[in-house]
Design a protein around this motif. Structure first.
Motif, short mmCIF file in Angstrom:
data_model
loop_
_atom_site.label_atom_id
_atom_site.label_comp_id
_atom_site.label_asym_id
_atom_site.label_seq_id
_atom_site.Cartn_x
_atom_site.Cartn_y
_atom_site.Cartn_z
N MET A 1 6.16 -3.49 10.11
CA MET A 1 5.38 -4.12 9.04
C MET A 1 6.17 -4.11 7.75
O MET A 1 7.11 -3.33 7.59
CB MET A 1 4.07 -3.35 8.88
N GLY A 2 5.77 -4.93 6.83
CA GLY A 2 6.52 -5.08 5.60
C GLY A 2 6.32 -3.93 4.64
O GLY A 2 5.58 -2.99 4.89
N SER A 3 7.00 -4.03 3.51
CA SER A 3 6.88 -3.00 2.48
C SER A 3 5.47 -2.99 1.92
O SER A 3 4.78 -4.00 1.90
CB SER A 3 7.88 -3.26 1.36
N GLN A 4 5.06 -1.83 1.44
CA GLN A 4 3.69 -1.66 0.96
C GLN A 4 3.69 -1.02 -0.42
O GLN A 4 4.64 -0.39 -0.84
CB GLN A 4 2.91 -0.76 1.93
N ASP A 5 2.58 -1.21 -1.11
CA ASP A 5 2.41 -0.53 -2.39
C ASP A 5 2.28 0.96 -2.16
O ASP A 5 1.81 1.40 -1.10
CB ASP A 5 1.15 -1.05 -3.09
N PRO A 6 2.68 1.77 -3.13
CA PRO A 6 2.62 3.22 -2.95
C PRO A 6 1.23 3.74 -2.61
O PRO A 6 1.09 4.75 -1.93
CB PRO A 6 3.10 3.76 -4.31
N ASN A 7 0.19 3.04 -3.08
CA ASN A 7 -1.16 3.55 -2.84
C ASN A 7 -1.76 3.04 -1.53
O ASN A 7 -2.92 3.29 -1.23
CB ASN A 7 -2.09 3.15 -4.00
N LYS A 223 0.90 -12.09 -4.27
CA LYS A 223 0.55 -12.46 -5.65
C LYS A 223 -0.94 -12.30 -5.90
O LYS A 223 -1.36 -11.88 -6.99
CB LYS A 223 0.99 -13.90 -5.91
N HIS A 224 -1.75 -12.62 -4.90
CA HIS A 224 -3.20 -12.56 -5.06
C HIS A 224 -3.81 -11.29 -4.46
O HIS A 224 -5.03 -11.20 -4.29
CB HIS A 224 -3.84 -13.80 -4.41
N GLY A 225 -2.97 -10.31 -4.16
CA GLY A 225 -3.47 -9.03 -3.66
C GLY A 225 -4.10 -9.09 -2.29
O GLY A 225 -4.98 -8.29 -1.97
N ARG A 226 -3.65 -10.04 -1.46
CA ARG A 226 -4.28 -10.23 -0.16
C ARG A 226 -3.30 -10.15 1.00
O ARG A 226 -3.48 -10.80 2.02
CB ARG A 226 -5.03 -11.55 -0.13
N ALA A 227 -2.26 -9.33 0.86
CA ALA A 227 -1.33 -9.10 1.96
C ALA A 227 -1.60 -7.75 2.60
O ALA A 227 -0.71 -7.13 3.17
CB ALA A 227 0.11 -9.17 1.44
N LYS A 228 -2.83 -7.28 2.54
CA LYS A 228 -3.19 -5.93 2.97
C LYS A 228 -3.95 -5.95 4.29
O LYS A 228 -4.52 -6.96 4.69
CB LYS A 228 -4.06 -5.27 1.89
N TRP A 229 -3.99 -4.80 4.94
CA TRP A 229 -4.67 -4.69 6.23
C TRP A 229 -6.18 -4.90 6.10
O TRP A 229 -6.84 -5.28 7.06
CB TRP A 229 -4.38 -3.34 6.88
N ASN A 230 -6.73 -4.67 4.91
CA ASN A 230 -8.18 -4.86 4.75
C ASN A 230 -8.50 -6.12 3.95
O ASN A 230 -9.60 -6.27 3.43
CB ASN A 230 -8.81 -3.64 4.09
N ALA A 231 -7.53 -7.04 3.84
CA ALA A 231 -7.78 -8.29 3.13
C ALA A 231 -8.59 -9.24 4.01
O ALA A 231 -8.42 -9.26 5.23
CB ALA A 231 -6.46 -8.94 2.74
N LYS A 248 6.02 -8.22 10.01
CA LYS A 248 6.95 -7.43 9.20
C LYS A 248 6.80 -7.68 7.71
O LYS A 248 7.33 -6.92 6.89
CB LYS A 248 8.39 -7.75 9.62
N LEU A 249 6.07 -8.74 7.36
CA LEU A 249 5.96 -9.13 5.95
C LEU A 249 4.63 -8.76 5.31
O LEU A 249 4.57 -8.49 4.11
CB LEU A 249 6.15 -10.65 5.82
N VAL A 250 3.55 -8.79 6.09
CA VAL A 250 2.21 -8.55 5.55
C VAL A 250 1.45 -7.66 6.51
O VAL A 250 1.86 -7.47 7.66
CB VAL A 250 1.43 -9.86 5.32
N ASP A 251 0.33 -7.12 6.05
CA ASP A 251 -0.49 -6.24 6.88
C ASP A 251 -1.80 -6.90 7.30
O ASP A 251 -2.69 -6.23 7.82
CB ASP A 251 -0.79 -4.94 6.12
#
Length: 390
Positions: A1-7, A223-231, A248-251
């Protein structure tokens, strides 16, 4: 999976969360009704949000409410929500010449816009090889976004949907970013999370033109905060390697679309992979898909095959086989009109007349599918009520 924000979660945690999230979305409230295992509720609580409340079978508005409005317009998306769709397939994503993502069923737009009526674009008409097939018309990658915005959407199949031609010229081509903003606005207005289900169209074709889709989609989602596993955004494509790139790019939850059993995904054709869809729906193929995706979107014929006359035969083992490896199934596409129904479910001979699609829904729901794409979400909701008893 891709890089993630620290939180955010670790990679493994995020992948687990993504699978649980999509499972919760499709099992949710309907699980109890249908006597399914009771783990989905715990998974849904673990992931948070409102997806645990999405009923099963999930009703997905195919290109919006495309049975009633020209497809892939904000009007079709809006109506799908108004009719009660659980998820809206807002976005078959194709690029413009200047790299924007817009929502069209195909990059060729001669049949879905009024481009032929624009003399200033007459010289843009050309013939191209689209996934190996000679296709003539106008293509989004030959237009800037500003040029596409001068066009208006029209009904793609007027012979089957003459009533939709009333809305020809009313809506422009939406961008993916406009859809995400619309999703936010509708979520606020309705007081509940709106879900969308974009598809990446012809990824190999566009990658070869320097217009790679996966990276563009990932950039917009981040950009819109929607590349997350719970988006609330499920991504889909007919090309397995595209889904592998997205993994590899998004969750986000990811789904591999599957066409007819004898066909080959175009990325397989391009790379020389000899496998067909028939290979991918075998247990080994499904296990491989489950290593990078959360679900499959098979054509309905893979769920219940048809004979040479187009009549339904016995269900295949696909639903059970996919569920064994943790994949959900969202087959496509149920439509009300006679030409899209098996002969036994047609009524009369009118090309735009409705047949016994409510009965057909029951056949597919009985196989255990987790949801279905439909051009008429209100019909799907009635059929689900018949099936679940409430």
């Amino acid at each position: 999976m891709g890089s993630q924000d620290p939180n955010e979660q670790t990679t493994n945690q995020a992948h687990t969360g993504r699978r649980a999230l999509l499972g919760a979305a499709v099992l949710g409230a309907g699980g109890a009704v249908l006597g399914l295992p009771g783990t989905a509720g715990a998974d849904a609580r673990q992931t948070g949000g409102g997806v645990k409340n999405l009923p099963r079978p999930t009703i997905i508005g195919h290109r919006g409410a495309s049975g009633y409005r020209p497809e892939h317009t904000l009007g079709a998306y809006q109506l799908a929500l108004d009719l009660g769709a659980d998820i809206v397939e807002a976005g078959d994503l194709v690029p413009t010449r200047d790299g924007h993502l817009v929502c069209r069923h195909e990059p060729e737009i001669g049949g879905t816009t009024d481009v032929a009526r624009h003399p200033e674009f007459a010289d843009r008409r050309k013939t191209k090889l689209l996934d190996g097939v000679a296709t003539t018309g106008w293509f989004t990658e030959d237009f800037t976004l500003a040029e596409l915005k001068t066009l208006r959407a029209v009904e793609r199949i007027p012979a089957n949907r003459p009533h939709n031609t009333l809305y020809d010229g009313r809506w422009e081509i939406p961008t993916f970013e406009e859809v995400l903003k619309w999703q936010d606005e509708q979520t606020r207005r309705r007081g509940k999370q709106v879900w969308i289900y974009p598809e990446l169209k012809h990824p190999t074709y566009f990658r070869k033109q320097g217009l790679a889709l996966e990276e563009r989609v990932a950039k917009v989602l981040r950009k819109h905060g929607r590349a997350k596993w719970n988006a609330p955004v499920i991504l889909q494509s007919f090309e397995p390697t595209s889904i592998q790139r997205l993994n590899k790019l998004v969750d986000n939850p990811l789904v591999v679309l599957l066409s007819g059993a004898s066909t080959r995904p175009y990325d397989f054709v391009d790379s020389g992979d000899p496998r067909t869809v028939a290979d991918l729906v075998k247990p080994a193929g499904l296990r491989e898909i489950a290593s990078y995706a959360n679900g499959i979107g098979p054509t309905l014929d893979l769920v219940v095959p048809k004979d040479a006359s187009g009549n339904l035969t016995q269900p295949s083992t696909l639903v059970a086989d996919a569920h064994k490896v943790g994949l959900i199934l969202h087959p496509y596409t149920l439509r009300n009109e006679n030409p899209f129904l098996p002969p036994a479910f047609r009524k009369g001979t009118d090309a735009d007349g409705y047949g016994d699609v409510l009965g057909l829904y029951q056949v597919y729901f009985a196989t255990g599918i987790d949801g279905v794409f439909t051009d008429q979400p209100d019909t799907g909701l009635l059929a689900r009520a018949d099936f679940t008893g409430h």
